[in-house]
Design a protein around this motif. Structure first.
Motif, PDB file in Angstrom:
ATOM      1  N   ALA A   1      49.634  43.496  40.657  1.00 21.53           N
ATOM      2  CA  ALA A   1      48.982  44.497  41.491  1.00 21.53           C
ATOM      3  C   ALA A   1      47.458  44.456  41.395  1.00 21.53           C
ATOM      4  O   ALA A   1      46.762  44.749  42.367  1.00 21.53           O
ATOM      5  N   LEU A   2      46.933  44.081  40.233  1.00 17.91           N
ATOM      6  CA  LEU A   2      45.493  44.173  39.999  1.00 17.91           C
ATOM      7  C   LEU A   2      44.743  42.863  40.208  1.00 17.91           C
ATOM      8  O   LEU A   2      43.550  42.875  40.522  1.00 17.91           O
ATOM      9  N   VAL A   3      45.414  41.742  40.029  1.00 21.68           N
ATOM     10  CA  VAL A   3      44.719  40.450  40.060  1.00 21.68           C
ATOM     11  C   VAL A   3      44.082  40.113  41.408  1.00 21.68           C
ATOM     12  O   VAL A   3      42.991  39.530  41.434  1.00 21.68           O
ATOM     13  N   PRO A   4      44.699  40.440  42.556  1.00 22.55           N
ATOM     14  CA  PRO A   4      44.042  40.076  43.815  1.00 22.55           C
ATOM     15  C   PRO A   4      42.608  40.588  43.940  1.00 22.55           C
ATOM     16  O   PRO A   4      41.716  39.845  44.371  1.00 22.55           O
ATOM     17  N   ALA A   5      42.359  41.820  43.537  1.00 23.79           N
ATOM     18  CA  ALA A   5      40.993  42.356  43.607  1.00 23.79           C
ATOM     19  C   ALA A   5      40.089  41.662  42.595  1.00 23.79           C
ATOM     20  O   ALA A   5      38.909  41.408  42.880  1.00 23.79           O
ATOM     21  N   MET A   6      40.613  41.340  41.417  1.00 24.45           N
ATOM     22  CA  MET A   6      39.823  40.624  40.419  1.00 24.45           C
ATOM     23  C   MET A   6      39.425  39.244  40.936  1.00 24.45           C
ATOM     24  O   MET A   6      38.301  38.783  40.730  1.00 24.45           O
TER      25      MET A   6
END
Length: 247
Positions: free
Chosen positions: A119-124
């Motif tokens: 859930a978080l990696v795409p924005a990172m």
């Protein structure tokens, strides 16, 4: 750290709460999470931090939580997943291991880290910067003192997941590391385990620790602060044992 947004899970336990407090003190904007209920509300109030509840073993719940955090606070670029534990289970002989109990421990200790990372990696990746820290255990490196097969297997799996994510994500500016705490009195489960050892067992455990003392949740928080900071940018795929030295 003042430019960073951190999500810290498992804050009902002492280790998660200590990590959240440390990152906030260092200047990060910290959002905390755990299962919905009075315990999460109380922890968030004590910490003075915003909370968003989620069932981390449910990918839909995780994605909903991340969407809410991103809308309300911005996309987190730091994840410390301190959720985990033995799920109120105790050690049993192999023949008595229950399949549902096995999967419950895997859901909170392994599946949660996978779903949170997804859930978080795409924005990172978009920003080219990220820090992911999992909380494994000495039980992820050797047999567990709890005697719980699922806990040992899940923590070993979490170590493997950490290393695999590091290999995949490092090229995007995202480091992935794990902290393996030694025995720390940080929640009711560890207190019950400590009490069950009795004076003789407690002394034997202390004598196995090179520093001859138990650690604290703040010791784990200090390691998390380092691994999520700018100076740890070339450290990835590592399992940092914070255990006072174990023989």
């Amino acid at each position: 750290m003042t430019a960073r947004i951190a999500l810290v899970t498992g804050v009902v336990g002492g280790i998660g709460a200590a990590i959240a407090a440390r990152l906030a003190r260092d200047g990060a904007k910290v959002i905390v999470s755990d299962l919905a209920g009075a315990a999460l509300d109380s922890a968030a109030d004590r910490l003075g931090l915003s909370a968003v509840a989620a069932d981390l073993g449910d990918p839909a719940s995780v994605h909903q939580m991340v969407q809410q955090i991103t809308t309300d606070h911005g996309a987190p670029d730091i994840l410390v997943n301190a959720a985990g534990g033995v799920c109120n289970q105790v050690g049993t002989p192999l023949e008595q291991v229950d399949a549902d109990a096995w999967h419950r421990i895997f859901a909170v200790n392994v599946d949660a880290s996978l779903y949170l990372s997804q859930a978080l990696v795409p924005a990172m990746k978009t920003t080219g910067w990220g820090r992911i820290v999992t909380i494994s255990s000495g039980a992820g490196l050797r047999p567990s003192l709890t005697g719980i097969h699922a806990y040992t297997a899940a923590k070993h799996a979490l170590v493997g997941l950490t290393k695999q994510l590091s290999l995949e994500l490092g090229q995007h500016g995202i480091t992935v590391n794990s902290i393996a705490p030694g025995f720390i009195l940080s929640n009711p489960a560890t207190q019950r385990q400590w009490d069950a050892y009795g004076p003789e067992g407690q002394a034997q455990l202390i004598n196995r620790i090179h520093t001859r003392k138990l650690g604290t949740a703040e010791d784990i928080a200090a390691a998390a602060a380092f691994l999520t900071g700018a100076e740890a940018g070339w450290i990835s795929g590592q399992i940092l044992s914070v255990d006072g030295g174990i023989t």
